[in-house]
Design a protein around this motif. Structure first.
Motif, PDB file in Angstrom:
ATOM      1  N   HIS A 193      24.425 -19.500  25.043  1.00 15.78           N
ATOM      2  CA  HIS A 193      23.750 -20.271  24.002  1.00 15.78           C
ATOM      3  C   HIS A 193      24.049 -19.553  22.693  1.00 15.78           C
ATOM      4  O   HIS A 193      23.707 -18.379  22.536  1.00 15.78           O
ATOM      5  CB  HIS A 193      22.251 -20.323  24.267  1.00 15.78           C
ATOM      6  N   ILE A 194      24.678 -20.255  21.772  1.00 17.59           N
ATOM      7  CA  ILE A 194      25.137 -19.649  20.520  1.00 17.59           C
ATOM      8  C   ILE A 194      24.512 -20.381  19.345  1.00 17.59           C
ATOM      9  O   ILE A 194      24.530 -21.613  19.286  1.00 17.59           O
ATOM     10  CB  ILE A 194      26.680 -19.714  20.421  1.00 17.59           C
ATOM     11  N   GLY A 218      22.628 -15.652  16.615  1.00 15.04           N
ATOM     12  CA  GLY A 218      23.082 -14.794  17.696  1.00 15.04           C
ATOM     13  C   GLY A 218      23.568 -15.557  18.906  1.00 15.04           C
ATOM     14  O   GLY A 218      23.757 -16.770  18.886  1.00 15.04           O
ATOM     15  N   LYS A 219      23.756 -14.789  19.970  1.00 15.65           N
ATOM     16  CA  LYS A 219      24.283 -15.336  21.213  1.00 15.65           C
ATOM     17  C   LYS A 219      23.467 -14.782  22.382  1.00 15.65           C
ATOM     18  O   LYS A 219      23.179 -13.593  22.442  1.00 15.65           O
ATOM     19  CB  LYS A 219      25.746 -14.930  21.369  1.00 15.65           C
ATOM     20  N   ASN A 255      11.769 -16.223  32.652  1.00 17.55           N
ATOM     21  CA  ASN A 255      11.221 -15.557  31.465  1.00 17.55           C
ATOM     22  C   ASN A 255      12.325 -14.916  30.628  1.00 17.55           C
ATOM     23  O   ASN A 255      12.290 -14.973  29.396  1.00 17.55           O
ATOM     24  CB  ASN A 255      10.178 -14.517  31.861  1.00 17.55           C
ATOM     25  N   TYR A 256      13.303 -14.318  31.292  1.00 16.27           N
ATOM     26  CA  TYR A 256      14.431 -13.698  30.600  1.00 16.27           C
ATOM     27  C   TYR A 256      15.202 -14.742  29.785  1.00 16.27           C
ATOM     28  O   TYR A 256      15.558 -14.515  28.622  1.00 16.27           O
ATOM     29  CB  TYR A 256      15.346 -13.016  31.619  1.00 16.27           C
ATOM     30  N   ILE A 257      15.440 -15.897  30.384  1.00 13.00           N
ATOM     31  CA  ILE A 257      16.155 -16.976  29.690  1.00 13.00           C
ATOM     32  C   ILE A 257      15.332 -17.480  28.509  1.00 13.00           C
ATOM     33  O   ILE A 257      15.859 -17.622  27.400  1.00 13.00           O
ATOM     34  CB  ILE A 257      16.476 -18.129  30.673  1.00 13.00           C
ATOM     35  N   ARG A 258      14.059 -17.747  28.730  1.00 12.31           N
ATOM     36  CA  ARG A 258      13.200 -18.238  27.639  1.00 12.31           C
ATOM     37  C   ARG A 258      13.178 -17.239  26.475  1.00 12.31           C
ATOM     38  O   ARG A 258      13.303 -17.626  25.317  1.00 12.31           O
ATOM     39  CB  ARG A 258      11.787 -18.500  28.139  1.00 12.31           C
ATOM     40  N   ILE A 290      16.689 -17.118  24.651  1.00 13.21           N
ATOM     41  CA  ILE A 290      16.950 -18.284  23.803  1.00 13.21           C
ATOM     42  C   ILE A 290      16.044 -18.272  22.577  1.00 13.21           C
ATOM     43  O   ILE A 290      16.480 -18.584  21.467  1.00 13.21           O
ATOM     44  CB  ILE A 290      16.804 -19.587  24.613  1.00 13.21           C
ATOM     45  N   SER A 291      14.791 -17.885  22.757  1.00 13.02           N
ATOM     46  CA  SER A 291      13.865 -17.896  21.622  1.00 13.02           C
ATOM     47  C   SER A 291      14.276 -16.891  20.533  1.00 13.02           C
ATOM     48  O   SER A 291      13.988 -17.114  19.360  1.00 13.02           O
ATOM     49  CB  SER A 291      12.426 -17.632  22.059  1.00 13.02           C
ATOM     50  N   THR A 292      14.972 -15.837  20.900  1.00 11.38           N
ATOM     51  CA  THR A 292      15.406 -14.853  19.890  1.00 11.38           C
ATOM     52  C   THR A 292      16.554 -15.358  19.029  1.00 11.38           C
ATOM     53  O   THR A 292      16.781 -14.825  17.946  1.00 11.38           O
ATOM     54  CB  THR A 292      15.799 -13.503  20.519  1.00 11.38           C
ATOM     55  N   ILE A 293      17.283 -16.376  19.494  1.00 10.26           N
ATOM     56  CA  ILE A 293      18.437 -16.867  18.726  1.00 10.26           C
ATOM     57  C   ILE A 293      18.221 -18.245  18.117  1.00 10.26           C
ATOM     58  O   ILE A 293      19.100 -18.774  17.454  1.00 10.26           O
ATOM     59  CB  ILE A 293      19.718 -16.876  19.572  1.00 10.26           C
TER      60      ILE A 293
END
Length: 180
Positions: A135-136, A140-141, A169-172, A175-178
C-alpha cells in the motif's frame, strides 16, 4: 459490491482458483495526482487469448457450477464509474495481472473498504498460498509478505486465530500510518 476491498477479494480468489501460489496485491493512492490504482497479479495458470478477449463479458466464466462470472465486469464498472478503467494482461502458464484505476476524488468512487479483513480472509482461508500486499501513499509504503511471516513463524500455522488477529492489527496499524 460496495467496497473496492470486496473486488480485491473476488479477483484474488480467482487467482487462487487458477492455482496461483503467489498473489501480489498493490494499492497506490496518489491524492496529488487524483489517482487510486489497484493491481492484483498472480503466477497462476493464466488465460488463453480467447478467454482473455471474453473475460469482461458477465456470461463468460471458467467455472462449471455457474454460467456467469461477474467479478471482472463489476470491477471494471466500478473503475469506469469514477472516471477510470481496467486492464488485464495474462499469459497461459505464467499468470494474470488485473489493474484498475480510479479518480481518487470522484464522488462515484467506491470506498476502499476493509483491506485488513480482506487480507486476513485470503491468508487464513488459503494458508498454502503466499500473498504480498503493498500500500503506497505520499506518506509512505506499507508491505506485508506472507513468505517472510511464515519464515518467522517457524511452522506455527499462519491461519491460527492468534496469528490472524495479530496480522489484522499489524495491517490496520501499517495502513493507518501511511494514510492521511
Amino acid at each position: 459490491m460496495k467496497e473496492l476491498s470486496l473486488h480485491i477479494l473476488d479477483i484474488a480468489n480467482n487467482s487462487v482458483a487458477a492455482d496461483a501460489t503467489l498473489i501480489t496485491i498493490e494499492v497506490c493512492e496518489d491524492i496529488a495526482a487524483n489517482s487510486l490504482i489497484i493491481r492484483i497479479e498472480d503466477n497462476g495458470r493464466g488465460m488463453s487469448p480467447e478467454l482473455l478477449s471474453k473475460v469482461r463479458d458477465p456470461f463468460t466464466t471458467s467455472r462449471k457450477t455457474r454460467k456467469v462470472g461477474l467479478g471482472i465486469p463489476l470491477f471494471e464498472n466500478a473503475a469506469k464509474a469514477s472516471g477510470g478503467g481496467l486492464d488485464i494482461k495474462s499469459t497461459p502458464g505464467a499468470g494474470t495481472c488485473v489493474t484498475a484505476w480510479f479518480k481518487h476524488d470522484s464522488i462515484d468512487r467506491q470506498p476502499l473498504g476493509d483491506i485488513a479483513a480482506t487480507l486476513i480472509t485470503l491468508i487464513t482461508t488459503n494458508p498454502d498460498r503466499d500473498f504480498i500486499y503493498r500500500h503506497i501513499t505520499q506518506d509512505g509504503k506499507f508491505e506485508l509478505d506472507t513468505v517472510k511471516v511464515k519464515k518467522i513463524l517457524q511452522g506455527v500455522p499462519i491461519s491460527s486465530f492468534e496469528i490472524a488477529k495479530w496480522l489484522e492489527n499489524y495491517i490496520r496499524d501499517g495502513i493507518s500510518t501511511i494514510r492521511r
